[in-house]
Design an enzyme around this catalytic site. Structure first.
Site, mmCIF file in Angstrom:
data_model
loop_
_atom_site.group_PDB
_atom_site.id
_atom_site.type_symbol
_atom_site.label_atom_id
_atom_site.label_comp_id
_atom_site.label_asym_id
_atom_site.label_seq_id
_atom_site.Cartn_x
_atom_site.Cartn_y
_atom_site.Cartn_z
ATOM 1 N N LEU A 62 15.668 77.342 -33.576
ATOM 2 C CA LEU A 62 15.956 77.202 -35.015
ATOM 3 C C LEU A 62 16.162 78.591 -35.599
ATOM 4 O O LEU A 62 15.337 79.461 -35.381
ATOM 5 C CB LEU A 62 14.736 76.637 -35.751
ATOM 6 C CG LEU A 62 14.347 75.179 -35.634
ATOM 7 C CD1 LEU A 62 13.061 74.974 -36.430
ATOM 8 C CD2 LEU A 62 15.445 74.278 -36.184
ATOM 9 N N HIS A 63 17.254 78.772 -36.307
ATOM 10 C CA HIS A 63 17.396 80.053 -37.011
ATOM 11 C C HIS A 63 18.285 79.972 -38.243
ATOM 12 O O HIS A 63 18.423 80.947 -38.972
ATOM 13 C CB HIS A 63 17.950 81.130 -36.070
ATOM 14 C CG HIS A 63 19.409 80.945 -35.757
ATOM 15 N ND1 HIS A 63 19.849 80.012 -34.866
ATOM 16 C CD2 HIS A 63 20.510 81.545 -36.259
ATOM 17 C CE1 HIS A 63 21.169 80.053 -34.809
ATOM 18 N NE2 HIS A 63 21.603 80.972 -35.649
ATOM 19 N N ARG A 64 18.905 78.806 -38.500
ATOM 20 C CA ARG A 64 19.807 78.704 -39.665
ATOM 21 C C ARG A 64 19.018 78.901 -40.954
ATOM 22 O O ARG A 64 17.941 78.294 -41.122
ATOM 23 C CB ARG A 64 20.439 77.322 -39.751
ATOM 24 C CG ARG A 64 21.311 76.981 -38.627
ATOM 25 C CD ARG A 64 22.758 77.400 -38.862
ATOM 26 N NE ARG A 64 23.395 77.404 -37.564
ATOM 27 C CZ ARG A 64 24.239 78.325 -37.132
ATOM 28 N NH1 ARG A 64 24.584 79.332 -37.889
ATOM 29 N NH2 ARG A 64 24.758 78.246 -35.938
ATOM 30 N N ASP A 90 19.566 74.164 -34.044
ATOM 31 C CA ASP A 90 20.560 74.259 -35.108
ATOM 32 C C ASP A 90 21.639 75.278 -34.740
ATOM 33 O O ASP A 90 22.446 75.688 -35.565
ATOM 34 C CB ASP A 90 19.906 74.593 -36.467
ATOM 35 C CG ASP A 90 19.107 75.892 -36.445
ATOM 36 O OD1 ASP A 90 19.206 76.659 -35.460
ATOM 37 O OD2 ASP A 90 18.380 76.145 -37.424
#
Ligand code: UD1
Length: 384
Positions: free
Chosen positions: A205-207, A282
Site C-alpha cells: 500500500l502506498h497510494r 494499490d
C-alpha cells in the site's frame, strides 16, 4: 543516434532495465541513463540497479523528495542542462511518476523527440497524481507506446493520431520473464518462515488515497489484521506508508498478526508474489505482475488504469471498504484452496506480454530517428 533514458522512482527501474539492454545491443546508438533521484533509499533504488544489472546512471540529478510542485520543478531545472549539453535525438520516459512528466516537459520544450513508454493508461480519476502525469505526458509526446489495448483506445478517443501510437507490449513483463528463474533461488520464504505449502497473503500500500487519510489507513490495517488471523499476511512497507504509520503513534505496526517488513528487492518480492495465495495492493505494476504469475490480486482502489488485468481474470478491483476487502479475500481463498492441487488453473496472458517489448521499442525509436535524419538531410540537399 543518441537517446536519453529517464528513471526516477522504483517502478521505473524494472521498465528501464530491458530498454537499456535493447538499446545497448544496437550498433551506433549511444544511450545515456539519467536517474532523477526521486527515489534514493538503497532498498528503493540501488538494490534494483544491482539485481537487474542496470548500468550505473550516467547522471544522477539527486532531486529527492518534496511536494509535487517542488519535486517536479527541481527535476526540470536539473534535467534541462543535461539535455542541452547532450543534444539527444530522443528522450525516453516510462510510466507515470513525477520524473516522467518533468523530464517529458523539458524534452519537448527543447524540441527533442519525446517517447512515452506505457502511454494511454487511464484510471479516469484526476485525484490521482499519476493520472495527471499520464494525461500531460501523453499530450506532449511524439511517440506513444502502449502496453495494453486500452491504452490505444484511450489515446484514439483523445484525438492522438494513429501515426504516433504503437502497441508494443509490456516492458515490466520483459523483466519479470527474464528474472523468474533467478527469483526462484531467493530464500525469502525461509527468512519469513513461510516455507512449505503454507498459504500466505502479500500486501503493498502506498497510494495517497489509501495511506494519507488516517481513517482510511486505520480501517484497511484493521481488516488486514483480521485476515492475518487466518493466514500470515506479509506487508513490505513503502517509506511513505511507514511515515504515515509512524505519524499514528505506530499502533498499526504493533499488530501481531501482520508481518510488517522493510521494502524488498525485486527478486525476493517476485518470489513472494509467485507463491502467495493472494496479493492485495494499490500498485499498478503489481496488478500486471500477478497477471503473468497467475496469482489472484485484489486491487484496493476504486479503479484501475490497467483493465486488461481484470479481463484476464487474475485481478479484481475492490476499493478500500473493509467489508468488501474481507469478502473478496475470503472468496479468493476458498477458490484457490480448491484449485491448489491442480496449480493456479488456466492462465490468460495479455497480448504482446511476451518478453520482447523493449526490442520492439528500440526498433521503433531507431527507425523514427533514421527517418528524421533522412528528412533533415533531404532538406539540406543531402549534405550531412
Ligand atoms: C511515487 C510515485 C508513484 C509510484 C511510487 C512507487 C509520483 C507522483 N508518485 O510515489 O506513482 O507508484 O513512487 O513507489 O511520482 N521516500 C523515502 N525514500 C525514498 C523515496 C521516498 O523515504 O527513496 C519517502 C519520502 O518521505 C517521500 C515519500 O516517501 O516524501 C513519498 O515519495 P515520492 O517519490 O514523493 O512518492 P511515492 O509515494 O514514493
Amino acid at each position: 543516434m543518441k537517446v536519453i533514458l529517464v528513471a526516477g522512482a522504483r517502478p521505473n527501474f524494472m521498465k528501464i532495465a530491458p530498454l537499456m539492454t535493447a538499446f545497448g545491443k544496437r550498433p551506433r546508438v549511444t544511450s545515456i541513463l539519467v536517474h532523477t533521484g526521486q527515489h534514493y533509499d538503497r532498498a528503493m533504488s540501488e538494490l534494483f540497479f544491482q539485481e537487474l544489472g542496470i548500468p550505473a546512471p550516467d547522471v544522477n540529478l539527486g532531486v529527492g523528495s518534496s511536494t509535487h510542485a517542488v519535486q517536479t520543478a527541481e527535476i526540470m531545472r536539473a534535467f534541462e542542462p543535461v539535455v542541452t549539453a547532450e543534444t539527444p535525438d530522443a528522450v525516453i520516459v516510462v510510466g507515470d511518476v513525477n520524473s516522467t512528466v518533468a523530464c517529458g516537459l523539458v524534452a519537448v520544450k527543447l524540441g527533442i523527440t519525446l517517447v512515452h513508454v506505457e502511454a494511454g493508461l487511464r484510471s479516469f480519476d484526476r485525484t490521482m497524481p499519476e493520472e495527471i502525469n499520464r494525461v500531460v505526458c501523453d499530450a506532449i509526446s511524439d511517440i506513444l507506446l502502449c502496453s495494453e489495448p486500452s491504452g490505444v483506445e484511450n489515446l484514439r478517443r483523445e484525438g492522438v493520431p494513429d501515426r504516433k501510437i504503437r502497441f508494443v507490449g509490456n516492458v515490466m513483463i520483459d523483466t519479470l520473464l527474464r528474472n523468474r528463474d533467478l527469483a526462484e533461488r531467493s530464500t525469502i520464504l525461509d527468512t519469513l518462515d513461510l516455507s512449505g505449502e503454507q498459504p500466505y497473503a502479500v500486501v503493498t500500500l502506498h497510494r495517497p488515497s489509501n495511506v494519507d487519510d488516517p481513517g482510511i489507513l486505520e480501517s484497511i490495517m484493521t481488516v488486514l489484521d483480521y485476515i492475518g488471523r487466518d493466514i500470515p499476511v506479509v506487508f513490505p512497507v513503502h517509506p511513505r506508508t511507514r511515515l504515515r504509520l509512524n505519524d499514528r503513534g505506530n499502533s498499526a505496526s504493533s499488530r501481531s498478526s501482520l508481518k510488517l517488513i522493510e521494502p524488498l528487492g525485486y527478486l525476493d518480492f517476485l518470489k513472494l508474489m509467485a507463491h502467495a495465495q493472494i496479493v492485495m495492493t494499490d500498485s499498478g505494476g503489481i496488478q500486471e505482475e500477478t497477471t503473468i504469475l497467475g496469482t489472484p490480486c485484489l486491487t484496493l482502489r476504486e479503479n484501475t488504469e490497467r483493465p486488461v488485468t481484470v479481463e484476464m481474470g487474475t485481478n479484481r478491483v475492490v476499493g478500500s471498504d473493509p467489508a468488501r476487502i474481507l469478502a473478496a479475500c475470503r472468496a479468493v481463498m476458498a477458490k484457490t484452496a480448491s484449485l491448489r492441487s491442480g496449480g493456479k488453473g488456466n492462465r490468460c496472458i495479455p497480448p504482446l506480454w511476451d518478453g520482447r517489448a523493449a526490442e520492439r521499442i528500440a526498433d521503433i525509436v531507431l527507425s523514427h530517428g533514421r527517418k528524421k535524419h533522412y528528412e533533415q538531410e533531404h532538406e539540406t540537399g543531402g549534405v550531412t
